[in-house]
Design a protein around this motif. Structure first.
Motif, PDB file in Angstrom:
ATOM      1  N   SER A 130       0.822  -1.210   0.000  1.00 32.71           N
ATOM      2  CA  SER A 130       0.000   0.000   0.000  1.00 32.71           C
ATOM      3  C   SER A 130       0.852   1.255   0.000  1.00 32.71           C
ATOM      4  CB  SER A 130      -0.910   0.040   1.234  1.00 32.71           C
ATOM      5  OG  SER A 130      -1.781  -1.031   1.250  1.00 32.71           O
ATOM      6  N   MET A 131       1.891   1.240   0.814  1.00 34.46           N
ATOM      7  CA  MET A 131       2.742   2.417   0.927  1.00 34.46           C
ATOM      8  C   MET A 131       3.524   2.655  -0.372  1.00 34.46           C
ATOM      9  SD  MET A 131       1.971   3.499   3.926  1.00 34.46           S
ATOM     10  CE  MET A 131       0.367   2.783   3.674  1.00 34.46           C
ATOM     11  N   VAL A 132       4.017   1.586  -0.979  1.00 40.04           N
ATOM     12  CA  VAL A 132       4.737   1.715  -2.251  1.00 40.04           C
ATOM     13  C   VAL A 132       3.789   2.229  -3.329  1.00 40.04           C
ATOM     14  CG1 VAL A 132       5.905   0.405  -4.076  1.00 40.04           C
ATOM     15  CG2 VAL A 132       6.500   0.007  -1.681  1.00 40.04           C
ATOM     16  N   TRP A 133       2.597   1.669  -3.373  1.00 42.34           N
ATOM     17  CA  TRP A 133       1.601   2.098  -4.364  1.00 42.34           C
ATOM     18  C   TRP A 133       1.308   3.590  -4.216  1.00 42.34           C
ATOM     19  CZ3 TRP A 133      -3.278   4.243  -4.088  1.00 42.34           C
ATOM     20  CH2 TRP A 133      -4.011   4.253  -5.273  1.00 42.34           C
ATOM     21  N   PHE A 134       1.083   4.019  -2.988  1.00 39.82           N
ATOM     22  CA  PHE A 134       0.762   5.427  -2.762  1.00 39.82           C
ATOM     23  C   PHE A 134       1.946   6.322  -3.118  1.00 39.82           C
ATOM     24  CE2 PHE A 134       0.318   9.248  -0.166  1.00 39.82           C
ATOM     25  CZ  PHE A 134      -0.868   9.714  -0.695  1.00 39.82           C
ATOM     26  N   ALA A 135       3.149   5.925  -2.750  1.00 40.87           N
ATOM     27  CA  ALA A 135       4.340   6.725  -3.079  1.00 40.87           C
ATOM     28  C   ALA A 135       4.490   6.866  -4.592  1.00 40.87           C
ATOM     29  CB  ALA A 135       5.587   6.090  -2.468  1.00 40.87           C
ATOM     30  N   ARG A 136       4.182   5.809  -5.323  1.00 44.96           N
ATOM     31  CA  ARG A 136       4.253   5.882  -6.790  1.00 44.96           C
ATOM     32  C   ARG A 136       3.217   6.837  -7.360  1.00 44.96           C
ATOM     33  NH1 ARG A 136       5.109  -0.467  -7.712  1.00 44.96           N
ATOM     34  NH2 ARG A 136       7.373  -0.462  -7.589  1.00 44.96           N
ATOM     35  N   GLN A 137       2.072   6.935  -6.701  1.00 47.84           N
ATOM     36  CA  GLN A 137       1.043   7.859  -7.171  1.00 47.84           C
ATOM     37  C   GLN A 137       1.453   9.307  -6.931  1.00 47.84           C
ATOM     38  OE1 GLN A 137      -1.532   6.421  -8.865  1.00 47.84           O
ATOM     39  NE2 GLN A 137      -0.350   4.603  -8.348  1.00 47.84           N
ATOM     40  N   MET A 138       2.236   9.528  -5.883  1.00 49.52           N
ATOM     41  CA  MET A 138       2.617  10.886  -5.514  1.00 49.52           C
ATOM     42  C   MET A 138       3.754  11.450  -6.353  1.00 49.52           C
ATOM     43  SD  MET A 138       2.238  10.997  -1.403  1.00 49.52           S
ATOM     44  CE  MET A 138       2.975  12.589  -1.386  1.00 49.52           C
ATOM     45  N   ASP A 175      12.748  10.459  -4.324  1.00 52.80           N
ATOM     46  CA  ASP A 175      11.687  11.004  -3.471  1.00 52.80           C
ATOM     47  C   ASP A 175      10.801   9.893  -2.920  1.00 52.80           C
ATOM     48  OD1 ASP A 175      12.588  13.579  -3.802  1.00 52.80           O
ATOM     49  OD2 ASP A 175      11.104  14.108  -5.325  1.00 52.80           O
ATOM     50  N   ARG A 176      10.483   8.908  -3.766  1.00 54.59           N
ATOM     51  CA  ARG A 176       9.664   7.767  -3.304  1.00 54.59           C
ATOM     52  C   ARG A 176      10.385   7.015  -2.195  1.00 54.59           C
ATOM     53  NH1 ARG A 176       8.542   6.373  -8.882  1.00 54.59           N
ATOM     54  NH2 ARG A 176      10.087   4.725  -8.665  1.00 54.59           N
ATOM     55  N   ASN A 177      11.679   6.748  -2.402  1.00 57.92           N
ATOM     56  CA  ASN A 177      12.436   6.021  -1.379  1.00 57.92           C
ATOM     57  C   ASN A 177      12.499   6.801  -0.073  1.00 57.92           C
ATOM     58  OD1 ASN A 177      12.863   3.926  -3.154  1.00 57.92           O
ATOM     59  ND2 ASN A 177      14.911   4.593  -3.727  1.00 57.92           N
ATOM     60  N   ASP A 178      12.694   8.108  -0.156  1.00 62.06           N
ATOM     61  CA  ASP A 178      12.724   8.944   1.050  1.00 62.06           C
ATOM     62  C   ASP A 178      11.369   8.937   1.747  1.00 62.06           C
ATOM     63  OD1 ASP A 178      15.368   9.557   0.564  1.00 62.06           O
ATOM     64  OD2 ASP A 178      14.956  11.563  -0.236  1.00 62.06           O
ATOM     65  N   ALA A 179      10.302   9.031   0.974  1.00 64.56           N
ATOM     66  CA  ALA A 179       8.951   9.011   1.556  1.00 64.56           C
ATOM     67  C   ALA A 179       8.686   7.676   2.246  1.00 64.56           C
ATOM     68  CB  ALA A 179       7.905   9.279   0.479  1.00 64.56           C
ATOM     69  N   LEU A 180       9.102   6.586   1.624  1.00 57.42           N
ATOM     70  CA  LEU A 180       8.894   5.269   2.227  1.00 57.42           C
ATOM     71  C   LEU A 180       9.729   5.091   3.494  1.00 57.42           C
ATOM     72  CD1 LEU A 180       8.692   3.142  -1.003  1.00 57.42           C
ATOM     73  CD2 LEU A 180       6.846   3.552   0.635  1.00 57.42           C
ATOM     74  N   PRO A 215       1.024  21.154  -5.920  1.00 56.02           N
ATOM     75  CA  PRO A 215      -0.204  21.944  -5.840  1.00 56.02           C
ATOM     76  C   PRO A 215      -1.368  21.332  -6.621  1.00 56.02           C
ATOM     77  CG  PRO A 215       1.447  23.070  -7.170  1.00 56.02           C
ATOM     78  CD  PRO A 215       2.104  21.869  -6.576  1.00 56.02           C
ATOM     79  N   ASP A 216      -1.055  20.448  -7.576  1.00 59.78           N
ATOM     80  CA  ASP A 216      -2.118  19.793  -8.334  1.00 59.78           C
ATOM     81  C   ASP A 216      -2.650  18.544  -7.643  1.00 59.78           C
ATOM     82  OD1 ASP A 216      -1.916  21.685 -10.358  1.00 59.78           O
ATOM     83  OD2 ASP A 216      -0.327  20.551 -11.355  1.00 59.78           O
ATOM     84  N   PHE A 217      -2.038  18.153  -6.544  1.00 60.97           N
ATOM     85  CA  PHE A 217      -2.422  16.950  -5.809  1.00 60.97           C
ATOM     86  C   PHE A 217      -3.103  17.395  -4.515  1.00 60.97           C
ATOM     87  CE2 PHE A 217      -1.588  13.237  -3.122  1.00 60.97           C
ATOM     88  CZ  PHE A 217      -1.995  12.225  -3.967  1.00 60.97           C
ATOM     89  N   THR A 218      -4.405  17.191  -4.417  1.00 71.83           N
ATOM     90  CA  THR A 218      -5.169  17.712  -3.289  1.00 71.83           C
ATOM     91  C   THR A 218      -5.593  16.599  -2.339  1.00 71.83           C
ATOM     92  OG1 THR A 218      -7.294  17.445  -4.389  1.00 71.83           O
ATOM     93  CG2 THR A 218      -6.103  19.519  -4.794  1.00 71.83           C
ATOM     94  N   LEU A 219      -6.171  16.993  -1.230  1.00 71.15           N
ATOM     95  CA  LEU A 219      -6.700  16.040  -0.263  1.00 71.15           C
ATOM     96  C   LEU A 219      -7.818  15.213  -0.896  1.00 71.15           C
ATOM     97  CD1 LEU A 219      -6.420  15.017   2.596  1.00 71.15           C
ATOM     98  CD2 LEU A 219      -8.012  16.781   3.329  1.00 71.15           C
ATOM     99  N   ASP A 220      -8.602  15.814  -1.781  1.00 67.68           N
ATOM    100  CA  ASP A 220      -9.642  15.060  -2.487  1.00 67.68           C
ATOM    101  C   ASP A 220      -9.020  13.962  -3.345  1.00 67.68           C
ATOM    102  OD1 ASP A 220     -11.659  16.571  -1.374  1.00 67.68           O
ATOM    103  OD2 ASP A 220     -11.742  17.971  -3.062  1.00 67.68           O
ATOM    104  N   ASP A 221      -7.892  14.270  -3.990  1.00 65.77           N
ATOM    105  CA  ASP A 221      -7.181  13.261  -4.773  1.00 65.77           C
ATOM    106  C   ASP A 221      -6.725  12.114  -3.867  1.00 65.77           C
ATOM    107  OD1 ASP A 221      -7.401  14.807  -7.103  1.00 65.77           O
ATOM    108  OD2 ASP A 221      -5.504  15.833  -6.682  1.00 65.77           O
ATOM    109  N   LEU A 222      -6.220  12.471  -2.691  1.00 64.69           N
ATOM    110  CA  LEU A 222      -5.768  11.470  -1.729  1.00 64.69           C
ATOM    111  C   LEU A 222      -6.916  10.549  -1.348  1.00 64.69           C
ATOM    112  CD1 LEU A 222      -3.812  10.275   0.404  1.00 64.69           C
ATOM    113  CD2 LEU A 222      -4.543  12.119   1.918  1.00 64.69           C
ATOM    114  N   GLN A 223      -8.063  11.120  -1.012  1.00 66.65           N
ATOM    115  CA  GLN A 223      -9.198  10.308  -0.608  1.00 66.65           C
ATOM    116  C   GLN A 223      -9.675   9.416  -1.746  1.00 66.65           C
ATOM    117  OE1 GLN A 223     -11.667  13.507   0.805  1.00 66.65           O
ATOM    118  NE2 GLN A 223     -11.042  13.183   2.917  1.00 66.65           N
ATOM    119  N   ALA A 224      -9.721   9.931  -2.953  1.00 65.15           N
ATOM    120  CA  ALA A 224     -10.130   9.131  -4.106  1.00 65.15           C
ATOM    121  C   ALA A 224      -9.154   7.978  -4.333  1.00 65.15           C
ATOM    122  CB  ALA A 224     -10.221  10.011  -5.355  1.00 65.15           C
ATOM    123  N   MET A 225      -7.862   8.240  -4.171  1.00 65.56           N
ATOM    124  CA  MET A 225      -6.856   7.193  -4.347  1.00 65.56           C
ATOM    125  C   MET A 225      -7.000   6.105  -3.289  1.00 65.56           C
ATOM    126  SD  MET A 225      -3.555   9.538  -5.294  1.00 65.56           S
ATOM    127  CE  MET A 225      -2.409   8.247  -4.930  1.00 65.56           C
TER     128      MET A 225
END
Length: 116
Positions: free
Chosen positions: A33-41, A47-52, A94-104
């Protein structure tokens, strides 16, 4: 991208065998789940590795020994906490919002149910 605020130095005093065992079990259950979400971001691998890595430290700071990796309720709760943390620290697009997060999160949960 921002860097996370946690470091291993900040949690080194809390490292226990029980906590490390629980961390390993929980991370195995949550990692995809965490890898999937990092890839979406971000498409940037570093950056993905740092986020994970930051997410792993956050999980350890939550005291993983308190949670049951076999309980879907516990896993869902931790998944929401960790994804929200990843979004708060790393989601500065700025193009990635909380609504995008919830939809994902909803889309991922539906795909998880279908694959189970």
């Amino acid at each position: 991208m921002q860097t996370g605020k946690r470091t291993m130095d900040a949690i080194s005093g809390a490292v226990t065998a029980e906590g490390m065992k629980a961390f390993g079990e929980l991370w195995n259950a949550l990692e995809s789940s965490m890898v999937w979400f990092a890839r979406q971001m971000t498409n940037n691998r570093q950056d993905r590795n740092d986020a994970l890595q930051d997410t792993m430290l956050e999980l350890y700071c939550l005291d993983p020994a308190r949670y049951n990796f076999r309980d879907p309720g516990h896993l869902g709760y931790l998944r929401r906490i960790l994804i929200a943390r990843m979004f708060a620290v790393w989601g500065n697009d700025p193009d990635f919002t909380l609504d995008d997060l919830q939809a994902m999160m909803i889309a991922q949960e539906k795909s998880r149910v279908r694959s189970a």
